[in-house]
Design a protein around this motif. Structure first.
Motif, PDB file in Angstrom:
ATOM      1  N   ALA A 384       0.834  -1.205   0.000  1.00 33.78           N
ATOM      2  CA  ALA A 384       0.000   0.000   0.000  1.00 33.78           C
ATOM      3  C   ALA A 384       0.866   1.251   0.000  1.00 33.78           C
ATOM      4  CB  ALA A 384      -0.921  -0.020   1.221  1.00 33.78           C
ATOM      5  N   GLU A 385       1.937   1.220   0.790  1.00 34.12           N
ATOM      6  CA  GLU A 385       2.840   2.377   0.857  1.00 34.12           C
ATOM      7  C   GLU A 385       3.508   2.629  -0.489  1.00 34.12           C
ATOM      8  OE1 GLU A 385       6.435   4.072   3.716  1.00 34.12           O
ATOM      9  OE2 GLU A 385       5.767   1.985   3.892  1.00 34.12           O
ATOM     10  N   LYS A 386       3.983   1.577  -1.134  1.00 33.26           N
ATOM     11  CA  LYS A 386       4.634   1.733  -2.437  1.00 33.26           C
ATOM     12  C   LYS A 386       3.658   2.260  -3.481  1.00 33.26           C
ATOM     13  CE  LYS A 386       8.147  -1.850  -1.742  1.00 33.26           C
ATOM     14  NZ  LYS A 386       8.587  -3.221  -2.104  1.00 33.26           N
ATOM     15  N   ARG A 387       2.401   1.795  -3.409  1.00 31.60           N
ATOM     16  CA  ARG A 387       1.401   2.261  -4.388  1.00 31.60           C
ATOM     17  C   ARG A 387       1.134   3.746  -4.220  1.00 31.60           C
ATOM     18  NH1 ARG A 387      -0.501   4.004  -7.945  1.00 31.60           N
ATOM     19  NH2 ARG A 387      -2.444   3.531  -9.063  1.00 31.60           N
ATOM     20  N   LEU A 388       1.024   4.205  -2.989  1.00 32.47           N
ATOM     21  CA  LEU A 388       0.770   5.630  -2.758  1.00 32.47           C
ATOM     22  C   LEU A 388       1.997   6.472  -3.093  1.00 32.47           C
ATOM     23  CD1 LEU A 388      -1.305   5.486   0.558  1.00 32.47           C
ATOM     24  CD2 LEU A 388      -2.151   5.793  -1.773  1.00 32.47           C
ATOM     25  N   GLU A 389       3.168   5.939  -2.829  1.00 35.84           N
ATOM     26  CA  GLU A 389       4.406   6.675  -3.158  1.00 35.84           C
ATOM     27  C   GLU A 389       4.503   6.913  -4.659  1.00 35.84           C
ATOM     28  OE1 GLU A 389       7.548   4.365  -1.498  1.00 35.84           O
ATOM     29  OE2 GLU A 389       7.393   5.287   0.505  1.00 35.84           O
ATOM     30  N   ARG A 390       4.006   5.977  -5.462  1.00 35.93           N
ATOM     31  CA  ARG A 390       4.016   6.166  -6.919  1.00 35.93           C
ATOM     32  C   ARG A 390       3.157   7.345  -7.343  1.00 35.93           C
ATOM     33  NH1 ARG A 390       2.305   0.455  -8.740  1.00 35.93           N
ATOM     34  NH2 ARG A 390       1.462   1.663 -10.479  1.00 35.93           N
ATOM     35  N   GLU A 391       2.191   7.711  -6.503  1.00 43.18           N
ATOM     36  CA  GLU A 391       1.356   8.878  -6.791  1.00 43.18           C
ATOM     37  C   GLU A 391       1.822  10.109  -6.027  1.00 43.18           C
ATOM     38  OE1 GLU A 391      -0.657   8.564  -9.129  1.00 43.18           O
ATOM     39  OE2 GLU A 391      -0.944   6.393  -9.252  1.00 43.18           O
ATOM     40  N   ASN A 392       3.034  10.009  -5.436  1.00 41.05           N
ATOM     41  CA  ASN A 392       3.611  11.118  -4.648  1.00 41.05           C
ATOM     42  C   ASN A 392       2.721  11.505  -3.479  1.00 41.05           C
ATOM     43  OD1 ASN A 392       5.954  11.452  -6.332  1.00 41.05           O
ATOM     44  ND2 ASN A 392       4.626  12.445  -7.839  1.00 41.05           N
ATOM     45  N   ILE A 393       2.123  10.484  -2.844  1.00 38.55           N
ATOM     46  CA  ILE A 393       1.305  10.713  -1.661  1.00 38.55           C
ATOM     47  C   ILE A 393       2.097  10.219  -0.451  1.00 38.55           C
ATOM     48  CG2 ILE A 393      -0.840  10.135  -0.467  1.00 38.55           C
ATOM     49  CD1 ILE A 393      -2.104   9.653  -3.218  1.00 38.55           C
ATOM     50  N   PRO A 394       2.589  11.132   0.397  1.00 41.27           N
ATOM     51  CA  PRO A 394       3.352  10.704   1.574  1.00 41.27           C
ATOM     52  C   PRO A 394       2.445   9.994   2.572  1.00 41.27           C
ATOM     53  CG  PRO A 394       2.964  13.072   1.638  1.00 41.27           C
ATOM     54  CD  PRO A 394       2.470  12.594   0.298  1.00 41.27           C
ATOM     55  N   CYS A 395       2.949   8.929   3.189  1.00 44.03           N
ATOM     56  CA  CYS A 395       2.126   8.183   4.134  1.00 44.03           C
ATOM     57  C   CYS A 395       2.988   7.641   5.256  1.00 44.03           C
ATOM     58  CB  CYS A 395       1.378   7.061   3.434  1.00 44.03           C
ATOM     59  SG  CYS A 395       2.426   5.898   2.540  1.00 44.03           S
ATOM     60  N   GLN A 396       2.332   7.264   6.326  1.00 47.13           N
ATOM     61  CA  GLN A 396       2.998   6.740   7.512  1.00 47.13           C
ATOM     62  C   GLN A 396       2.532   5.309   7.744  1.00 47.13           C
ATOM     63  OE1 GLN A 396       2.434   9.171  10.996  1.00 47.13           O
ATOM     64  NE2 GLN A 396       2.867   7.479  12.403  1.00 47.13           N
ATOM     65  N   SER A 397       3.465   4.379   7.853  1.00 50.94           N
ATOM     66  CA  SER A 397       3.122   2.982   8.088  1.00 50.94           C
ATOM     67  C   SER A 397       2.874   2.757   9.569  1.00 50.94           C
ATOM     68  CB  SER A 397       4.248   2.067   7.598  1.00 50.94           C
ATOM     69  OG  SER A 397       3.891   0.719   7.781  1.00 50.94           O
ATOM     70  N   CYS A 398       1.780   2.059   9.872  1.00 51.85           N
ATOM     71  CA  CYS A 398       1.413   1.791  11.263  1.00 51.85           C
ATOM     72  C   CYS A 398       0.924   0.350  11.350  1.00 51.85           C
ATOM     73  CB  CYS A 398       0.332   2.764  11.711  1.00 51.85           C
ATOM     74  SG  CYS A 398       0.010   2.731  13.475  1.00 51.85           S
ATOM     75  N   GLY A 399       1.794  -0.555  11.785  1.00 46.55           N
ATOM     76  CA  GLY A 399       1.454  -1.969  11.788  1.00 46.55           C
ATOM     77  C   GLY A 399       0.570  -2.398  12.932  1.00 46.55           C
ATOM     78  N   ASN A 400       0.457  -1.572  13.971  1.00 44.17           N
ATOM     79  CA  ASN A 400      -0.317  -1.921  15.154  1.00 44.17           C
ATOM     80  C   ASN A 400      -1.631  -1.147  15.149  1.00 44.17           C
ATOM     81  OD1 ASN A 400      -1.281  -1.659  17.962  1.00 44.17           O
ATOM     82  ND2 ASN A 400       0.531  -2.885  18.432  1.00 44.17           N
ATOM     83  N   TYR A 401      -2.754  -1.855  15.134  1.00 43.41           N
ATOM     84  CA  TYR A 401      -4.058  -1.185  15.074  1.00 43.41           C
ATOM     85  C   TYR A 401      -4.337  -0.347  16.322  1.00 43.41           C
ATOM     86  CZ  TYR A 401      -5.300  -3.994  10.975  1.00 43.41           C
ATOM     87  OH  TYR A 401      -5.346  -4.557   9.726  1.00 43.41           O
ATOM     88  N   ASP A 402      -3.870  -0.795  17.476  1.00 45.10           N
ATOM     89  CA  ASP A 402      -4.097  -0.020  18.697  1.00 45.10           C
ATOM     90  C   ASP A 402      -3.378   1.328  18.637  1.00 45.10           C
ATOM     91  OD1 ASP A 402      -5.730  -1.856  20.256  1.00 45.10           O
ATOM     92  OD2 ASP A 402      -3.951  -3.133  20.353  1.00 45.10           O
ATOM     93  N   LYS A 403      -2.138   1.303  18.114  1.00 44.59           N
ATOM     94  CA  LYS A 403      -1.402   2.566  17.962  1.00 44.59           C
ATOM     95  C   LYS A 403      -2.071   3.463  16.928  1.00 44.59           C
ATOM     96  CE  LYS A 403       3.166   0.808  19.311  1.00 44.59           C
ATOM     97  NZ  LYS A 403       4.559   0.542  18.851  1.00 44.59           N
ATOM     98  N   LEU A 404      -2.595   2.859  15.875  1.00 44.37           N
ATOM     99  CA  LEU A 404      -3.298   3.637  14.857  1.00 44.37           C
ATOM    100  C   LEU A 404      -4.496   4.354  15.462  1.00 44.37           C
ATOM    101  CD1 LEU A 404      -3.933   4.364  11.848  1.00 44.37           C
ATOM    102  CD2 LEU A 404      -5.285   2.256  11.781  1.00 44.37           C
ATOM    103  N   ILE A 405      -5.292   3.635  16.240  1.00 44.41           N
ATOM    104  CA  ILE A 405      -6.483   4.233  16.848  1.00 44.41           C
ATOM    105  C   ILE A 405      -6.094   5.359  17.791  1.00 44.41           C
ATOM    106  CG2 ILE A 405      -8.455   3.775  18.365  1.00 44.41           C
ATOM    107  CD1 ILE A 405      -8.496   0.919  17.153  1.00 44.41           C
ATOM    108  N   GLU A 406      -5.012   5.162  18.550  1.00 41.70           N
ATOM    109  CA  GLU A 406      -4.542   6.228  19.444  1.00 41.70           C
ATOM    110  C   GLU A 406      -4.138   7.458  18.637  1.00 41.70           C
ATOM    111  OE1 GLU A 406      -4.429   6.636  22.746  1.00 41.70           O
ATOM    112  OE2 GLU A 406      -5.590   4.775  22.870  1.00 41.70           O
ATOM    113  N   SER A 407      -3.503   7.249  17.505  1.00 38.77           N
ATOM    114  CA  SER A 407      -3.075   8.367  16.655  1.00 38.77           C
ATOM    115  C   SER A 407      -4.262   9.136  16.093  1.00 38.77           C
ATOM    116  CB  SER A 407      -2.206   7.854  15.502  1.00 38.77           C
ATOM    117  OG  SER A 407      -1.039   7.217  15.979  1.00 38.77           O
ATOM    118  N   LEU A 408      -5.381   8.432  15.902  1.00 33.80           N
ATOM    119  CA  LEU A 408      -6.554   9.051  15.289  1.00 33.80           C
ATOM    120  C   LEU A 408      -7.518   9.671  16.304  1.00 33.80           C
ATOM    121  CD1 LEU A 408      -7.366   6.273  12.647  1.00 33.80           C
ATOM    122  CD2 LEU A 408      -6.306   8.493  12.210  1.00 33.80           C
TER     123      LEU A 408
END
Length: 442
Positions: A384-408
């Motif tokens: 997913a990260e590589k696909r978005l990078e091809r469109e020049n969309i910066p993204c942050q990888s978050c492998g842990n769903y609990d950390k993702l929810i805390e970030s949101l």
């Protein structure tokens, strides 16, 4: 054997639910082990409406369920999305007493496309709704013609079933060439695009030549024809005019009414028209069926809302290029800056072939998405990260769903969460645990 199989199914279901498990497939699988013909018995004396197709099965089934309830019928449904034979068997056994009487007179059964060849002859549904047939899970199906052939084989086993077919979808519209069933067509009366969308082709499913189009709505849905004589049939039930607010004029023969679907997007116009056509084929009045499309409980993960962040979040399942393009368009249409979560798994239930990421038009997010922060997660966060990078969309990888929810939790923007199927189940479970909500089988 039938009685024993039903006892085992019901006991297993109750035990699993006691410990808050879904009990969606295992009870049916055990019943089928004991009595392989149990599904035919479980379906007996139940008026069944089945729903199949690549996209839109769950939403369409929910609309039909509400339409039947509005008409005064008692209805059961495999709301969990367990749409293979074990899940369908479990639902219908739970609808019966141990002595054979039925709890609900009607059932709305979502059925996997490939499972249709095994299931339809046992269910003998009054109506089968076929939403569309797109490229999906090619690791499992090989070609889009395979699920078409499975559906046609199932229909040949139940010739009294009325097939409600998307007339705008070439592959689905070729099913009547393979079976003798009565057909009701649904579709759109207006098609404004002039090019086939990502991931789909424009070849004739009958002869393999290139189709000609007078207009398209999205993907390869539209007014098509081929030199071999295969062509789109005029819809019996249609969206005559689709307005900018998502409402449309619903037409069935000479009867018309205005419908505003509960969920946005052109694909939900198709879902609404198809579900109304299926309900009408079961005797539900047009206006009553249209009202159901405007007021129904959306399926889990299908534009489901969560009180996450300061402005809320919406989860929308994506699983192939056709669905992704329509979902990304909805994200782009949403006002203001938004936060995006793309969660991709490649397990068996998702489809191990994730080449649709390359086919889907993620570039529209860069062109008009107005994105703030973008997160990728899931087993294939790297892809997913590589696909978005091809469109020049910066993204942050978050492998842990609990950390993702805390970030949101303190996110200022509205949040769009776009997961594949198993990623949706995992992330949704954590959101429900933290924020409240229904179990996925409810």
């Amino acid at each position: 054997m039938i009685f024993f199989a039903c006892v085992v199914c019901k006991a297993t279901h109750c035990l699993l639910r006691l410990f808050n498990f879904g009990a969606t497939s295992l009870p049916g699988a055990l019943a089928l082990k004991i009595c392989p013909d149990i599904l035919g018995y479980a379906a007996k004396n139940v008026d069944i409406i089945a729903v199949t197709g690549t996209n839109g099965k769950t939403t369409s089934a929910r609309i039909i369920e509400r339409a039947l309830q509005n008409s005064g019928r008692s209805v059961c449904a495999n709301r969990s999305g367990a749409n293979l034979m074990p899940g369908i068997t479990a639902e219908l056994i739970m609808n019966k007493s141990l002595f054979g009487s039925v709890r609900c007179e009607s059932a709305v059964i979502e059925c996997d496309e490939a499972a249709c060849r095994l299931v339809l002859g046992k269910l003998r549904p009054r109506v089968l709704l076929i939403t569309n047939l797109f490229r999906d899970q090619l690791d499992r199906y090989g070609t889009v013609a395979h699920p078409r052939d499975c559906i046609a084989e199932g229909l040949r086993d139940t010739p009294d079933t009325t097939a409600v077919i998307n007339s705008d979808c070439p592959m689905a519209a070729s099913i009547p060439c393979l079976c003798p069933n009565r057909i009701v067509y649904f579709g759109l009366d207006e098609h404004r695009k002039n090019s086939v969308g990502s991931g789909e082709d424009d070849t004739c499913p009958v002869c393999g030549k290139r189709l000609g189009y007078k207009g398209l709505s999205y993907a390869n849905l539209g007014v098509f024809s081929c030199s071999c004589g295969f062509a789109r049939s005029a819809p019996d039930v249609s969206a005559e005019s689709v307005f900018s607010d998502g409402s449309f004029v619903l037409r069935a023969l000479s009867d018309k009414t205005v419908c505003t679907p509960a969920l946005p997007g052109l694909y939900n116009v198709y879902n609404s028209v198809g579900a109304v056509a299926a309900a009408a084929a079961c005797g539900v009045p047009l206006k009553q069926a249209a009202a159901a499309a405007q007021d129904f409980d959306c399926g889990f993960g299908r534009m489901e809302s969560f009180p996450l962040g300061k402005r809320g979040a919406r989860m929308i399942l994506i699983k192939n290029a056709a669905a992704a393009d329509q979902t990304l368009d909805e994200v782009c249409r949403a006002p203001g800056e938004k936060t995006l979560v793309l969660s991709v798994n490649d397990r068996t239930a998702d489809g191990t072939d994730i080449s649709w990421l390359d086919e889907a038009d993620f570039g529209m997010l860069a062109r008009r998405g107005k994105l703030g922060r973008v997160y990728v997660c899931g087993d294939r966060a790297d892809a997913a990260e590589k696909r978005l990078e091809r469109e020049n969309i910066p993204c942050q990888s978050c492998g842990n769903y609990d950390k993702l929810i805390e970030s949101l939790r303190d996110e200022d923007n509205f949040i769009f969460i776009l997961p594949t199927y198993t990623a949706m189940l995992e992330l949704r479970a954590k959101l429900v645990r933290r924020l409240g909500g229904k179990n996925f089988w409810e």
